[in-house]
Scaffold this active site. Structure first.
Site, PDB file in Angstrom:
ATOM      1  N   GLY A  58       0.820  -1.209   0.000  1.00 28.26           N
ATOM      2  CA  GLY A  58       0.000   0.000   0.000  1.00 28.26           C
ATOM      3  C   GLY A  58       0.850   1.253   0.000  1.00 28.26           C
ATOM      4  O   GLY A  58       0.606   2.204   0.738  1.00 28.26           O
ATOM      5  N   ALA A  59       1.871   1.252  -0.873  1.00 28.13           N
ATOM      6  CA  ALA A  59       2.872   2.329  -0.814  1.00 28.13           C
ATOM      7  C   ALA A  59       2.651   3.417  -1.859  1.00 28.13           C
ATOM      8  O   ALA A  59       3.509   4.256  -2.065  1.00 28.13           O
ATOM      9  CB  ALA A  59       4.279   1.741  -0.973  1.00 28.13           C
ATOM     10  N   ARG A  62       0.468   5.809  -1.728  1.00 31.28           N
ATOM     11  CA  ARG A  62       0.123   7.113  -1.137  1.00 31.28           C
ATOM     12  C   ARG A  62       0.122   7.042   0.391  1.00 31.28           C
ATOM     13  O   ARG A  62       0.335   5.979   0.977  1.00 31.28           O
ATOM     14  CB  ARG A  62      -1.227   7.597  -1.638  1.00 31.28           C
ATOM     15  CG  ARG A  62      -2.333   6.606  -1.375  1.00 31.28           C
ATOM     16  CD  ARG A  62      -3.540   6.953  -2.228  1.00 31.28           C
ATOM     17  NE  ARG A  62      -4.438   5.819  -2.289  1.00 31.28           N
ATOM     18  CZ  ARG A  62      -5.754   5.894  -2.126  1.00 31.28           C
ATOM     19  NH1 ARG A  62      -6.325   7.050  -1.917  1.00 31.28           N
ATOM     20  NH2 ARG A  62      -6.509   4.822  -2.193  1.00 31.28           N
ATOM     21  N   ILE A  72      -3.256  10.746  12.019  1.00 31.01           N
ATOM     22  CA  ILE A  72      -2.183  11.218  11.159  1.00 31.01           C
ATOM     23  C   ILE A  72      -2.816  12.008  10.023  1.00 31.01           C
ATOM     24  O   ILE A  72      -3.833  11.580   9.451  1.00 31.01           O
ATOM     25  CB  ILE A  72      -1.388  10.024  10.575  1.00 31.01           C
ATOM     26  CG1 ILE A  72      -0.865   9.115  11.688  1.00 31.01           C
ATOM     27  CG2 ILE A  72      -0.260  10.511   9.670  1.00 31.01           C
ATOM     28  CD1 ILE A  72       0.070   9.752  12.693  1.00 31.01           C
ATOM     29  N   LYS A 122      -7.218  -4.280  13.176  1.00 38.90           N
ATOM     30  CA  LYS A 122      -5.989  -3.656  13.686  1.00 38.90           C
ATOM     31  C   LYS A 122      -5.556  -4.248  15.031  1.00 38.90           C
ATOM     32  O   LYS A 122      -4.363  -4.351  15.321  1.00 38.90           O
ATOM     33  CB  LYS A 122      -6.179  -2.137  13.803  1.00 38.90           C
ATOM     34  CG  LYS A 122      -6.308  -1.431  12.439  1.00 38.90           C
ATOM     35  CD  LYS A 122      -5.076  -1.643  11.577  1.00 38.90           C
ATOM     36  CE  LYS A 122      -5.058  -0.765  10.335  1.00 38.90           C
ATOM     37  NZ  LYS A 122      -3.852  -0.990   9.511  1.00 38.90           N
ATOM     38  N   VAL A 142      -3.165  -7.509  -1.499  1.00 33.32           N
ATOM     39  CA  VAL A 142      -2.520  -8.260  -0.414  1.00 33.32           C
ATOM     40  C   VAL A 142      -3.362  -9.433   0.101  1.00 33.32           C
ATOM     41  O   VAL A 142      -2.834 -10.328   0.757  1.00 33.32           O
ATOM     42  CB  VAL A 142      -2.131  -7.352   0.782  1.00 33.32           C
ATOM     43  CG1 VAL A 142      -1.031  -6.394   0.387  1.00 33.32           C
ATOM     44  CG2 VAL A 142      -3.347  -6.629   1.353  1.00 33.32           C
ATOM     45  N   ASN A 167       1.542  -2.351   5.345  1.00 36.35           N
ATOM     46  CA  ASN A 167       0.883  -1.070   5.534  1.00 36.35           C
ATOM     47  C   ASN A 167      -0.495  -1.000   4.865  1.00 36.35           C
ATOM     48  O   ASN A 167      -1.352  -0.233   5.297  1.00 36.35           O
ATOM     49  CB  ASN A 167       1.796   0.038   4.987  1.00 36.35           C
ATOM     50  CG  ASN A 167       1.072   1.348   4.834  1.00 36.35           C
ATOM     51  OD1 ASN A 167       0.859   2.073   5.795  1.00 36.35           O
ATOM     52  ND2 ASN A 167       0.634   1.652   3.610  1.00 36.35           N
ATOM     53  N   ALA A 197     -11.209  -4.358  14.796  1.00 35.19           N
ATOM     54  CA  ALA A 197     -10.966  -5.788  14.983  1.00 35.19           C
ATOM     55  C   ALA A 197      -9.733  -6.220  14.180  1.00 35.19           C
ATOM     56  O   ALA A 197      -8.887  -6.975  14.670  1.00 35.19           O
ATOM     57  CB  ALA A 197     -12.187  -6.591  14.555  1.00 35.19           C
ATOM     58  N   SER A 252      -3.053   0.328  14.361  1.00 39.27           N
ATOM     59  CA  SER A 252      -3.664   1.637  14.588  1.00 39.27           C
ATOM     60  C   SER A 252      -3.963   1.762  16.075  1.00 39.27           C
ATOM     61  O   SER A 252      -4.235   0.764  16.751  1.00 39.27           O
ATOM     62  CB  SER A 252      -4.976   1.765  13.811  1.00 39.27           C
ATOM     63  OG  SER A 252      -5.699   2.910  14.273  1.00 39.27           O
ATOM     64  N   TYR A 264     -12.584  -2.346  11.198  1.00 40.75           N
ATOM     65  CA  TYR A 264     -11.217  -1.800  11.170  1.00 40.75           C
ATOM     66  C   TYR A 264     -10.498  -2.056  12.494  1.00 40.75           C
ATOM     67  O   TYR A 264      -9.343  -2.477  12.531  1.00 40.75           O
ATOM     68  CB  TYR A 264     -11.312  -0.301  10.882  1.00 40.75           C
ATOM     69  CG  TYR A 264     -10.000   0.394  10.626  1.00 40.75           C
ATOM     70  CD1 TYR A 264      -9.387   0.327   9.369  1.00 40.75           C
ATOM     71  CD2 TYR A 264      -9.380   1.142  11.623  1.00 40.75           C
ATOM     72  CE1 TYR A 264      -8.191   0.980   9.121  1.00 40.75           C
ATOM     73  CE2 TYR A 264      -8.176   1.805  11.386  1.00 40.75           C
ATOM     74  CZ  TYR A 264      -7.602   1.726  10.136  1.00 40.75           C
ATOM     75  OH  TYR A 264      -6.416   2.375   9.897  1.00 40.75           O
TER      76      TYR A 264
END
Lengths: 78, 248
Positions: free
Chosen positions: B13-14, B16, B189, B160, B65, B91, B158, B143, B156
């Site tokens: 996931g690089a 962005r 972020i 993370k 992925v 990521n 669960a 996260s 999300y």
């Protein structure tokens, strides 16, 4: 040309640091040769490289002894 | 100066956001980078071009992925291009937010498949090579909501939280082979995602952050560089909270 058993034995001796004399057909990887579960995974990886073949996870799970591995490889090569 | 000269890193996931920043940061330290993407080919190629312009080496590789075959092909491509895989940064992630009462099964499944199963698939795919090398660094982007929970993000959160447990297990299983696994749990972020939030929500979020500001993607990238380097040689199974002090 080395036999399957000889090549398997060499891989096992190198990987597990055991004596060649300990690597008998009936020897089990975890019971007799002191391998832990991760060692067995690595052993299978190295056998795949040595014999240039893919060994599925299901097949790998059925390999408990040196003899199992030799028989499997010989059958697959035939 | 932290150096990754001679190392190869796959960053999922690089194209962005945080992933792109991590790719740039690791490249800046001398690593050769596989810029993984799923949909944003142009953006991934832009990241590659930027790294190359800075004198680094990088390739863009498309792979979802959660697709084990595609991931395996990506690792093969990395090996062909660079000859080793030393660092994996998991990521890639998506959100499908909804209140649990309204959450549909496919919203749950999509997020679990990409954010949790994807980490499992990518980790499994690089492990063979790292075990042979007797060294490796796995950095999982979790996260802070995986630690504290968050209304509207059951899927999300669960996933993370699952990543944190997976990180600990990866660390335990592979420690004897010189492979470490650590996680980063970023708080809020500044990214496209947080920019979209309205001012009131942003204000209420800021009130929960002792440092009084959102984090920058580069601050996450710095932590990822640390965990990917020899500087973190005695650390495994840990989760770094990068959240301005939100969770202590």
């Amino acid at each position: 040309m080395a036999t399957v058993l000889e090549r398997v034995t060499k891989v096992i001796v190198d990987r597990l640091g055991v004596e060649e004399s300990e690597v008998k057909l009936e020897a089990s990887f975890t019971g007799d040769l002191g391998a832990d579960s991760l060692d067995v995974v690595e052993l299978v990886m190295e056998l795949e490289d040595e014999f240039d073949m893919e060994i599925s996870d299901e097949d790998a799970e059925g390999m408990a002894t040196v003899g199992d591995a030799v028989t499997y490889i010989e059958k697959k090569q035939a | 100066m932290t150096t990754l000269t001679g190392k190869t890193a796959i960053v999922t996931g690089a194209s962005r956001g945080i992933g792109a920043e991590i790719a740039r940061k690791l490249a800046g330290a001398g690593a050769k980078i596989v810029v993984n993407y799923s949909g944003s080919q142009e953006k991934a190629e832009a990241v590659v071009a930027e790294i190359q312009a800075g004198g680094g080496e990088a390739i863009a590789v498309k792979a979802n992925v959660s697709d084990a075959e595609a991931v395996k092909a990506m690792v093969d491509e990395a090996m062909n291009a660079f000859g080793s895989v030393d660092i994996l940064v998991n990521n890639a992630g998506i959100t499908r937010d909804n209140l649990m009462m309204r959450m549909k099964d496919d919203e749950w499944d999509d997020v679990i498949n990409t954010n949790l199963k994807g980490v499992f698939i990518c980790t499994k795919a690089v492990t063979r090579q790292m075990m042979k090398q007797r060294s490796g660094r796995i950095v999982n982007i979790s996260s802070i909501v995986g630690v504290m929970g968050n209304a509207g993000q059951a899927n999300y959160v669960a996933a993370k939280a699952g990543v944190i447990g997976l990180t600990k297990t990866t660390a335990r299983e592979l420690a004897s082979r010189g492979i470490t696994a650590n996680a980063i749990a970023p708080g809020f972020i500044t990214t496209d995602m947080t920019d979209k939030l309205n001012e009131d929500i942003q204000k209420s979020m800021l009130a929960q952050i002792p440092l009084g500001r959102f984090g920058e993607a580069e601050e996450v990238a710095k932590a990822a560089l640390f965990l990917a380097s020899d500087e973190a040689s005695y650390m495994t199974g840990q989760t770094l909270h990068l959240d301005g002090g939100m969770v202590m």
